[in-house]
Design a protein around this motif. Sequence first.
Motif, PDB file in Angstrom:
ATOM      1  N   GLY A 122      21.123  44.825  32.523  1.00 17.06           N
ATOM      2  CA  GLY A 122      21.175  45.262  33.906  1.00 17.06           C
ATOM      3  C   GLY A 122      21.833  44.236  34.801  1.00 17.06           C
ATOM      4  N   ALA A 123      21.321  44.091  36.035  1.00 17.57           N
ATOM      5  CA  ALA A 123      21.872  43.120  36.980  1.00 17.57           C
ATOM      6  C   ALA A 123      21.566  41.708  36.493  1.00 17.57           C
ATOM      7  CB  ALA A 123      21.295  43.355  38.371  1.00 17.57           C
ATOM      8  N   THR A 124      22.616  40.921  36.280  1.00 21.05           N
ATOM      9  CA  THR A 124      22.476  39.593  35.691  1.00 21.05           C
ATOM     10  C   THR A 124      23.264  38.587  36.513  1.00 21.05           C
ATOM     11  OG1 THR A 124      22.313  40.612  33.491  1.00 21.05           O
ATOM     12  CG2 THR A 124      22.747  38.242  33.583  1.00 21.05           C
ATOM     13  N   GLU A 125      22.635  37.461  36.825  1.00 22.15           N
ATOM     14  CA  GLU A 125      23.323  36.397  37.553  1.00 22.15           C
ATOM     15  C   GLU A 125      24.196  35.598  36.597  1.00 22.15           C
ATOM     16  OE1 GLU A 125      22.177  32.475  40.251  1.00 22.15           O
ATOM     17  OE2 GLU A 125      20.791  34.175  40.139  1.00 22.15           O
ATOM     18  N   LEU A 126      25.457  35.368  37.009  1.00 21.08           N
ATOM     19  CA  LEU A 126      26.432  34.677  36.181  1.00 21.08           C
ATOM     20  C   LEU A 126      27.101  33.572  36.989  1.00 21.08           C
ATOM     21  CD1 LEU A 126      28.111  37.843  34.618  1.00 21.08           C
ATOM     22  CD2 LEU A 126      26.451  36.363  33.493  1.00 21.08           C
ATOM     23  N   PRO A 127      27.705  32.604  36.317  1.00 19.16           N
ATOM     24  CA  PRO A 127      28.423  31.559  37.053  1.00 19.16           C
ATOM     25  C   PRO A 127      29.599  32.093  37.864  1.00 19.16           C
ATOM     26  CG  PRO A 127      27.987  30.869  34.796  1.00 19.16           C
ATOM     27  CD  PRO A 127      27.634  32.309  34.876  1.00 19.16           C
ATOM     28  N   MET A 128      30.241  33.170  37.371  1.00 17.20           N
ATOM     29  CA  MET A 128      31.363  33.774  38.070  1.00 17.20           C
ATOM     30  C   MET A 128      31.538  35.210  37.589  1.00 17.20           C
ATOM     31  SD  MET A 128      34.686  32.141  36.134  1.00 17.20           S
ATOM     32  CE  MET A 128      34.224  30.484  36.631  1.00 17.20           C
ATOM     33  N   LEU A 129      32.236  36.007  38.404  1.00 14.89           N
ATOM     34  CA  LEU A 129      32.569  37.371  38.007  1.00 14.89           C
ATOM     35  C   LEU A 129      33.684  37.333  36.973  1.00 14.89           C
ATOM     36  CD1 LEU A 129      32.600  39.122  41.502  1.00 14.89           C
ATOM     37  CD2 LEU A 129      30.774  39.195  39.815  1.00 14.89           C
ATOM     38  N   PHE A 130      33.597  38.204  35.971  1.00 10.76           N
ATOM     39  CA  PHE A 130      34.655  38.266  34.970  1.00 10.76           C
ATOM     40  C   PHE A 130      34.705  39.683  34.399  1.00 10.76           C
ATOM     41  CE2 PHE A 130      30.868  37.325  32.544  1.00 10.76           C
ATOM     42  CZ  PHE A 130      31.005  38.090  31.391  1.00 10.76           C
ATOM     43  N   ALA A 131      35.900  40.085  33.954  1.00 13.14           N
ATOM     44  CA  ALA A 131      36.068  41.411  33.380  1.00 13.14           C
ATOM     45  C   ALA A 131      37.313  41.426  32.494  1.00 13.14           C
ATOM     46  CB  ALA A 131      36.192  42.472  34.485  1.00 13.14           C
ATOM     47  N   PRO A 132      37.155  41.563  31.169  1.00 15.13           N
ATOM     48  CA  PRO A 132      38.309  41.767  30.289  1.00 15.13           C
ATOM     49  C   PRO A 132      38.689  43.244  30.274  1.00 15.13           C
ATOM     50  CG  PRO A 132      36.314  41.487  28.992  1.00 15.13           C
ATOM     51  CD  PRO A 132      35.903  41.363  30.437  1.00 15.13           C
ATOM     52  N   LEU A 133      39.943  43.546  30.551  1.00 17.27           N
ATOM     53  CA  LEU A 133      40.416  44.922  30.679  1.00 17.27           C
ATOM     54  C   LEU A 133      41.639  45.135  29.806  1.00 17.27           C
ATOM     55  CD1 LEU A 133      40.192  45.082  34.582  1.00 17.27           C
ATOM     56  CD2 LEU A 133      38.429  45.772  32.946  1.00 17.27           C
TER      57      LEU A 133
END
Length: 279
Positions: A122-133
């Motif tokens: 679910g909602a998870t805190e991360l060091p930064m936003l990332f998305a492989p597309l």
Amino acid sequence: MNMRISLLAQTIFWATSLCCGLAQAQLAQNLTIGSPKAMALGNAVTADFVGIDSVHYNPAALTKLKGRQTTVKFITGMMDIRADFDAPEGYGSNFLGLNNDPVANSSSRAGAAMMYLPGVGGATELPMLFAPLAGLSITPPGSKLTFATNMYTPQALGFARGDDDPGRYQGKELVIQRLTYFSPSLAYQVNDELSVGLSIGFSHQAMALNQDFRAPGVLTGFVGVARDALCLVDGNPFEIFLNICGGELGPFTDIANIDIDMQQTLSPTWNVGFLWEPN
């Protein structure tokens, strides 16, 4: 006959030109698709070509992709949202003289990024936003048809604040995310000037919110003033009618918390596109 068609065309043109809508601004919409050309032009690329991302903006433009084309992208970003809360002169008069608001004349900063990880946590805190597309398109040799699919994020925004951050009343944790994981698309080049296209998007839509609430106002201000005045007196006679000494309540007291976690694993959409390029 030609004159009638010309008059009809002019009537349609002027009628559509006079129909205007309100301008809208959105923070996360289309920003995380990651098309440099679309971001540079403010996403005004419906009548332009943006590669495999045309699956989203205008599937008719996919006819410009010849042969076999593949696209791989990795999008990342940092969250840094800041705010200052300046109390105007006479701020406490709105709450019957109470002015011990811990939010007044303070500042807020949301520096942590959050993403919604479907099927993981679910909602998870991360060091930064990332998305492989990634995306793929195929135009058979000599064919006017183009087949394509693309994985992209038309909407992705998430941040987190500390438990004591004054901005927590506008969201302590917030994630709004849409991930299109499969988008079968078909485009057809009618002639040298006109192309049409259709894309079907299968997406995961999620929203998570954790937010504290308080109720600054005259009523809660009156309760706070009455509590300060009466609860110091032993044997308060008003306690039999209204017990206001059993806990803390005032205009700046946290009275509630909302915690929302919603997701739709299959959220379908469809896009129809036309691309007319007259000589």
